[in-house]
Design a protein around this motif. Structure first.
Motif, short mmCIF file in Angstrom:
data_model
loop_
_atom_site.label_atom_id
_atom_site.label_comp_id
_atom_site.label_asym_id
_atom_site.label_seq_id
_atom_site.Cartn_x
_atom_site.Cartn_y
_atom_site.Cartn_z
N ALA A 203 0.94 -1.44 -0.09
CA ALA A 203 0.09 0.35 0.12
C ALA A 203 0.82 1.27 0.16
O ALA A 203 0.51 2.45 -0.41
N HIS A 204 2.14 1.16 0.34
CA HIS A 204 3.00 2.20 0.59
C HIS A 204 3.92 2.40 -0.92
O HIS A 204 4.49 3.61 -1.00
N ASN A 205 3.85 1.51 -1.58
CA ASN A 205 4.96 1.67 -3.11
C ASN A 205 3.74 1.27 -4.32
O ASN A 205 4.47 1.28 -5.34
N SER A 206 2.51 1.18 -4.08
CA SER A 206 1.82 0.94 -5.38
C SER A 206 0.19 1.64 -5.35
O SER A 206 -0.37 1.39 -4.20
N GLY A 207 -0.08 2.19 -6.05
CA GLY A 207 -1.46 2.52 -6.03
C GLY A 207 -2.67 1.58 -6.16
O GLY A 207 -3.54 1.84 -5.54
N LEU A 208 -2.19 0.57 -6.79
CA LEU A 208 -3.30 -0.75 -6.73
C LEU A 208 -2.99 -1.42 -5.51
O LEU A 208 -4.09 -1.73 -4.90
N GLY A 209 -2.04 -1.32 -4.80
CA GLY A 209 -1.81 -1.85 -3.59
C GLY A 209 -2.53 -1.21 -2.40
O GLY A 209 -3.19 -1.85 -1.67
N TYR A 210 -2.56 0.31 -2.45
CA TYR A 210 -3.46 0.98 -1.57
C TYR A 210 -4.91 0.83 -1.98
O TYR A 210 -5.56 0.40 -1.01
N SER A 211 -5.35 0.84 -3.04
CA SER A 211 -6.71 0.63 -3.42
C SER A 211 -7.24 -0.51 -2.97
O SER A 211 -8.42 -0.70 -2.53
N GLY A 212 -6.43 -1.81 -3.33
CA GLY A 212 -6.98 -2.84 -3.14
C GLY A 212 -6.99 -3.50 -1.73
O GLY A 212 -8.05 -3.95 -1.29
N ASN A 213 -6.03 -2.57 -0.91
CA ASN A 213 -6.04 -2.80 0.78
C ASN A 213 -7.24 -2.30 1.26
O ASN A 213 -8.01 -2.77 1.99
N TYR A 214 -7.51 -0.85 0.80
CA TYR A 214 -8.53 -0.02 0.94
C TYR A 214 -10.09 -0.68 0.82
O TYR A 214 -10.94 -0.84 1.73
N ALA A 215 -10.20 -1.31 -0.41
CA ALA A 215 -11.40 -1.94 -0.53
C ALA A 215 -11.63 -3.32 0.17
O ALA A 215 -12.78 -3.38 0.68
N PHE A 216 -10.54 -3.85 0.57
CA PHE A 216 -10.57 -5.09 1.33
C PHE A 216 -11.11 -4.75 2.74
O PHE A 216 -11.92 -5.48 3.36
N VAL A 217 -10.41 -3.80 3.38
CA VAL A 217 -10.80 -3.40 4.91
C VAL A 217 -12.11 -2.80 4.59
O VAL A 217 -12.75 -3.11 5.96
N ARG A 218 -12.68 -2.04 3.64
CA ARG A 218 -14.00 -1.56 3.61
C ARG A 218 -14.86 -2.75 3.83
O ARG A 218 -16.13 -2.76 4.56
N GLN A 219 -14.68 -3.82 3.26
CA GLN A 219 -15.43 -5.17 3.22
C GLN A 219 -15.42 -5.92 4.62
O GLN A 219 -16.42 -6.34 5.09
N HIS A 220 -14.23 -5.74 5.21
CA HIS A 220 -13.97 -6.69 6.39
C HIS A 220 -13.95 -5.66 7.91
O HIS A 220 -13.94 -6.66 8.91
N GLY A 221 -13.65 -4.65 7.75
CA GLY A 221 -13.49 -4.05 8.89
C GLY A 221 -12.23 -4.13 9.62
O GLY A 221 -11.17 -4.61 9.29
N ASP A 222 -12.59 -4.17 11.09
CA ASP A 222 -11.48 -4.59 11.94
C ASP A 222 -10.72 -6.17 11.77
O ASP A 222 -9.83 -6.38 11.97
N GLN A 223 -11.53 -7.03 11.33
CA GLN A 223 -11.03 -8.25 10.84
C GLN A 223 -9.90 -8.27 9.82
O GLN A 223 -8.85 -9.27 10.01
N ALA A 224 -10.09 -7.33 8.77
CA ALA A 224 -8.91 -7.41 8.00
C ALA A 224 -7.84 -6.62 8.58
O ALA A 224 -6.64 -7.32 8.24
N TRP A 225 -7.74 -5.86 9.58
CA TRP A 225 -6.44 -5.34 10.10
C TRP A 225 -5.90 -6.49 11.11
O TRP A 225 -4.75 -6.71 11.23
N ASN A 226 -6.83 -7.30 11.79
CA ASN A 226 -6.48 -8.53 12.52
C ASN A 226 -5.55 -9.55 11.39
O ASN A 226 -4.45 -9.89 12.02
N TRP A 227 -6.14 -9.62 10.37
CA TRP A 227 -5.62 -10.60 9.39
C TRP A 227 -4.19 -9.83 9.13
O TRP A 227 -3.21 -10.86 8.87
N PHE A 228 -4.12 -8.68 8.69
CA PHE A 228 -2.88 -8.22 8.36
C PHE A 228 -1.63 -8.14 9.31
O PHE A 228 -0.64 -8.60 9.15
N ARG A 229 -2.25 -7.99 10.71
CA ARG A 229 -1.01 -8.11 11.93
C ARG A 229 -0.50 -9.62 11.72
O ARG A 229 0.61 -9.47 12.20
N GLN A 230 -1.54 -10.55 11.42
CA GLN A 230 -1.12 -11.96 11.87
C GLN A 230 -0.03 -12.26 10.52
O GLN A 230 1.19 -12.93 10.83
#
Length: 384
Positions: A203-230
């Motif tokens: 998400a820090h080095n690609s526009g597609l990375g940022y937008s893809g992560n943003y859309a996924f977080v919008r879908q899953h909320g805090d669960q997405a952040w938990n997965w990312f930390r894992q």
């Protein structure tokens, strides 16, 4: 003006080659339609006037981030309908360059693109805020759902998924994850062998990375952040584009990648040797989908030729042509087949419906939230 790092220009006249300084333009009266050519018969009364005006314009310049191979079947189909209109495409290095180049040329009243095609919702929103998009309603409008025509005058070229890819020698098909929850579970169960061997766009080095992560977080909320930390426990490695990810997964340097552009990956499966090594799956519990917009800017000098192309792209025939060119047709009534690997409808069916799609949509918050979202993403993955 934007510096162009990569340029591809494609011109595909159908009725013979054009001379360098002339265009072969059929001579027919305004409103008349040459036999076997022109718009579909069910288009509205008066549409032939647009066709005649486009023939008089005689050319069309498209700014996009797609390759000549993506455009080739589309231009062939367009020229079969409307011979005599010379089409050129300028393949710009990234999505932002499409808008920056257009606005720079528009500001100096220079010749600029007649049609813009790019998967950059933020750029389209900013262009709308400047009142630079022609509010044009296509005769194909009724065939499109609301998500695929997010701004007046902007339609969808393609709906391209971001998928899982994996090395089948390291992850057998039977064990390959089909949901993000399964992916995290498999990764944590293989902390040792998979450490530093999973990859995605950052998400820090690609526009597609940022937008893809943003859309996924919008879908899953805090669960997405938990997965990312894992996943951060495995120290993922971040790439800027799908090509290097695919090459390194093929070589075994990476075991798996996630949120990888399918339209970058799928053509590589045409190589039988690669296909034996490379596997992929949709992401069934939150499939990111890139919504690629197309619209006519107000600075277009060949506005009628641009309208014809937008309408052709929005038609079932035009969507099928983009599918043969390697993109993913977004129009709901277009199905796979005849060289088309997947369509929006077949993806929706494969993952259990649109509710499981994470659209990279035209959400103004994706722009305003950028700094806070990126900081939270960096913190989750330990990226600095």
């Amino acid at each position: 003006m934007t510096t162009i790092r990569r340029r591809s220009v494609l011109s595909l006249p159908v009725a013979g080659a054009f001379a360098a300084d002339t265009l072969a333009r059929p001579a027919f009266a305004q409103g008349a339609r040459p036999s076997g050519q022109g718009a579909p018969a069910n288009y509205p009364t008066g549409y032939d006037e647009i066709v005649a005006a486009a023939q008089r314009e005689g050319s069309l310049l498209i700014y996009s981030v797609m390759s000549p191979e993506n455009w080739r079947p589309v231009i062939q189909g367009y020229n079969a309908r409307y011979p005599g209109i010379r089409v050129e495409t300028l393949d710009l290095p990234n999505t932002r360059d499409v808008f920056e180049r257009y606005l720079a040329e528009r500001g100096t009243n220079a010749r600029t693109g007649d049609l813009l095609a790019t998967p950059d919702p933020a750029g389209w929103l900013q262009l709308q805020a400047r009142s630079e998009i022609l509010d044009y309603k296509s005769p194909e409008d009724a065939a499109w759902p609301a998500w695929a025509k997010p701004i007046p005058g902007v339609y969808t070229c393609s709906a391209d998924p971001l998928v899982f890819i994996y090395n089948k020698m390291l992850v057998p098909d039977a064990q390959a994850p089909k949901t993000f929850a399964q992916f995290v579970e498999r990764a944590l169960a293989n902390r040792g062998p998979w450490r530093s061997k999973i990859t995605s766009y950052g998400a820090h080095n690609s526009g597609l990375g940022y937008s893809g992560n943003y859309a996924f977080v919008r879908q899953h909320g805090d669960q997405a952040w938990n997965w990312f930390r894992q996943l951060a426990e495995l120290q993922p490695r971040w790439e800027r584009s799908g090509g290097p990810m695919t090459e390194k997964v093929t070589a075994g340097e990476y075991v798996m990648g996630w949120f990888v552009s399918a339209i970058t990956f799928w053509p590589r499966l045409n190589d039988a040797a690669r296909a034996r090594v490379l596997g992929w799956n949709f992401i069934g519990d939150g499939q990111p989908v890139v919504v690629r917009g197309v619209g006519v800017p107000k600075g277009s000098r060949n506005v009628n030729a641009a309208k014809l192309m937008l309408d052709y792209i929005a038609s079932a025939e035009g969507q099928q042509a983009f599918g043969r060119g390697g993109l993913t047709p977004a129009r709901p009534d277009v199905r796979p087949g005849d060289g088309i690997r997947h369509t929006f409808s077949s993806i929706s069916e494969a993952i259990g419906g649109e509710q499981n799609m994470a659209f990279i949509s035209y959400d103004p918050k994706m722009v305003t939230d950028y700094d806070s979202f990126l900081e939270r993403w960096r913190t989750a993955y330990g990226v600095r």
